[in-house]
Scaffold this motif. Structure first.
Motif, short mmCIF file in Angstrom:
data_model
loop_
_atom_site.label_atom_id
_atom_site.label_comp_id
_atom_site.label_asym_id
_atom_site.label_seq_id
_atom_site.Cartn_x
_atom_site.Cartn_y
_atom_site.Cartn_z
N UNK A 60 38.06 52.09 -5.82
CA UNK A 60 38.00 53.46 -6.37
C UNK A 60 38.34 54.49 -5.30
N UNK B 278 32.72 41.12 -1.45
CA UNK B 278 33.08 41.00 -2.86
C UNK B 278 32.26 41.95 -3.72
N UNK C 114 42.04 54.88 -3.90
CA UNK C 114 43.03 55.60 -4.69
C UNK C 114 43.35 56.96 -4.07
N UNK D 193 37.71 49.96 -14.24
CA UNK D 193 37.22 49.44 -12.97
C UNK D 193 37.04 47.93 -13.04
N UNK D 194 36.41 47.45 -14.12
CA UNK D 194 36.12 46.02 -14.06
C UNK D 194 37.29 45.14 -14.50
N UNK E 254 31.10 46.01 -21.79
CA UNK E 254 32.22 46.89 -22.08
C UNK E 254 33.29 46.75 -21.00
N UNK F 243 33.63 41.02 -10.61
CA UNK F 243 32.30 40.68 -10.08
C UNK F 243 31.17 41.06 -11.02
N UNK F 244 31.44 41.98 -11.93
CA UNK F 244 30.35 42.52 -12.75
C UNK F 244 30.55 42.16 -14.20
N UNK F 245 29.63 41.40 -14.73
CA UNK F 245 29.72 41.07 -16.14
C UNK F 245 29.11 42.20 -16.95
N UNK F 246 29.94 42.84 -17.73
CA UNK F 246 29.41 43.90 -18.57
C UNK F 246 29.91 43.67 -19.98
N UNK G 237 34.89 46.78 -5.40
CA UNK G 237 35.19 47.67 -6.52
C UNK G 237 35.05 49.14 -6.14
N UNK H 178 25.68 48.10 -12.49
CA UNK H 178 26.34 46.80 -12.49
C UNK H 178 25.76 45.99 -11.34
N UNK H 179 25.55 44.71 -11.54
CA UNK H 179 24.95 43.90 -10.49
C UNK H 179 25.82 42.69 -10.15
N UNK H 180 25.91 42.41 -8.86
CA UNK H 180 26.57 41.18 -8.41
C UNK H 180 25.75 40.57 -7.29
#
Lengths: 207, 160
Positions: free
Chosen positions: A157, A149, A160, B103-104, B99, B94-97, A153, A141-143
């Motif tokens: 995780x 920010x 938790x 998490x997202x 699926x 933040x992540x366009x996926x 994510x 995944x890329x940001x």
């Protein structure tokens, strides 16, 4: 196993396996960009989750971040962070185009994710072989945004299962001349629940 | 002057203090303000709700108990329980996926939990700047209750 209970030997062992993994990843990157890639000695940091953005150079620093989950016999996250200029230099080397400022095209994003995928696969393969475990990266995944920010994510995780994060960090750089150096940071953040797997196996290797 | 509210932290203060939460992605910033007494607080939360079975860790990690804890702290410091208003920002994906995973969608769940918790506590939501796929930095002015939201690629902040 709580992060704080790791001994010096265990920390050294984690650094060493990370160094080996990163060696493989660096070779892959070096072949992709046709330049030498240098590695710094890995660092293992155990810190409050809230302090992680500071370790990355500040929560508001603009970064391109590629994150992947580690799947298979052990769990965790991999983060690959490039300061924005470095991401663009890397793209220039990979795609042969001119620096186009701060936005990333579809092709750019796809290329950077692929870099993430190749580096993480090389790293996890080396680790997996060493530990006799199956470790595979998830879809990247890329940001392209503020560091805080980009990484929160991963922190969510981790949070938790506790208030601490353990980061195994290797900095790398490529490119001959100073103005065009590509700098990146590669992080492995093991889940506390599966840290034992790394540590036990590493312990086994050492005696 | 350190006015930072870091991850998993809630903090209260009085005007003219300005509290700041930097680099929010899926995390959410919840600001509470009592306009009459010019006292307020800001929290920087990670997770929608605290698990019932496992140990807490920091209460400020969780949207639900983070907000209720902040309300109690504010009332003890002299705020009017019925005079509080709230503003929220963050909760991005933040992540366009292609699926949807757990998490997202965490950003959206954080925002939902904030709205629900505030409704349960009968605190009106006076403004929000949530969702989307961008990082945000929030400044909460405890003299006026104004919240400024800065994004990485925009020159001007959004006022809520």
């Amino acid at each position: 196993m709580p992060f704080r209970e790791l001994s010096h030997i265990q920390l050294d062992a984690l650094k060493e396996i990370s160094n080996i993994g990163m060696g493989h990843a660096a070779t892959a990157l070096s072949q992709m960009i046709g330049q030498t890639v240098r590695l710094r000695v890995p660092q293992v940091t155990v810190t409050e989750i809230s302090q992680v953005p500071e370790h990355l150079g500040g929560a508001e620093q603009l970064m391109v971040g590629i994150t992947m989950q580690v799947l298979g016999d052990a769990r965790g996250s991999i983060m690959l962070l490039f300061p924005q200029e470095s991401a663009h230099r890397l793209l220039c080397s990979l795609l042969g185009h001119q620096d186009r400022g701060h936005t990333l095209s579809e092709v750019d994003i796809s290329a950077l994710k692929e870099v993430g995928n190749i580096l993480a696969s090389a790293y996890l393969n080396a680790l997996g072989n060493l530990l006799k475990k199956v470790l595979i990266p998830s879809v990247p995944l890329l940001a392209n945004d503020m560091a805080g920010a980009v990484v929160d994510n991963v922190l969510i995780e981790l949070s938790r299962s506790g208030d601490l994060a353990m980061m195994v960090e290797t900095d790398f750089s490529g490119g001959q001349n100073r103005e065009k150096t590509i700098r990146g940071h590669f992080f492995l953040l093991p889940d506390p629940a599966t840290l034992d797997i790394f540590v036990n196996l590493v312990g086994g290797l050492h005696g | 002057m350190d006015n930072r509210v870091s991850i998993a932290q809630t903090r209260i203060g009085r005007g003219p203090e300005v509290l700041r939460a930097c680099g929010l992605g899926s995390c959410i910033a919840v600001g509470l303000f009592d306009p009459r007494n010019r006292i307020g607080g800001l929290g920087h939360m990670l997770l929608p709700s605290h698990p019932e079975d496992s140990p807490f860790g920091k209460a400020g990690k969780y949207v639900d108990i983070g907000i209720s804890g902040m309300v109690e702290e504010l009332v003890q410091a002299g705020a009017s329980r019925t005079g509080l208003v709230a503003k929220i920002a963050g909760g991005a994906n933040m992540f366009e996926t292609t699926y949807q995973t757990l998490i997202n969608s965490i950003g959206a769940r954080n925002a939902k939990s904030a709205r629900e918790t505030l409704a349960k506590l009968a605190i009106p939501l006076a403004g929000e700047e949530v969702g989307g796929n961008r990082g945000r930095t929030v400044e909460f002015d405890l003299a006026t209750g104004k919240m400024l939201v800065y994004c990485a690629r925009d020159e001007d902040p959004i006022l809520i």
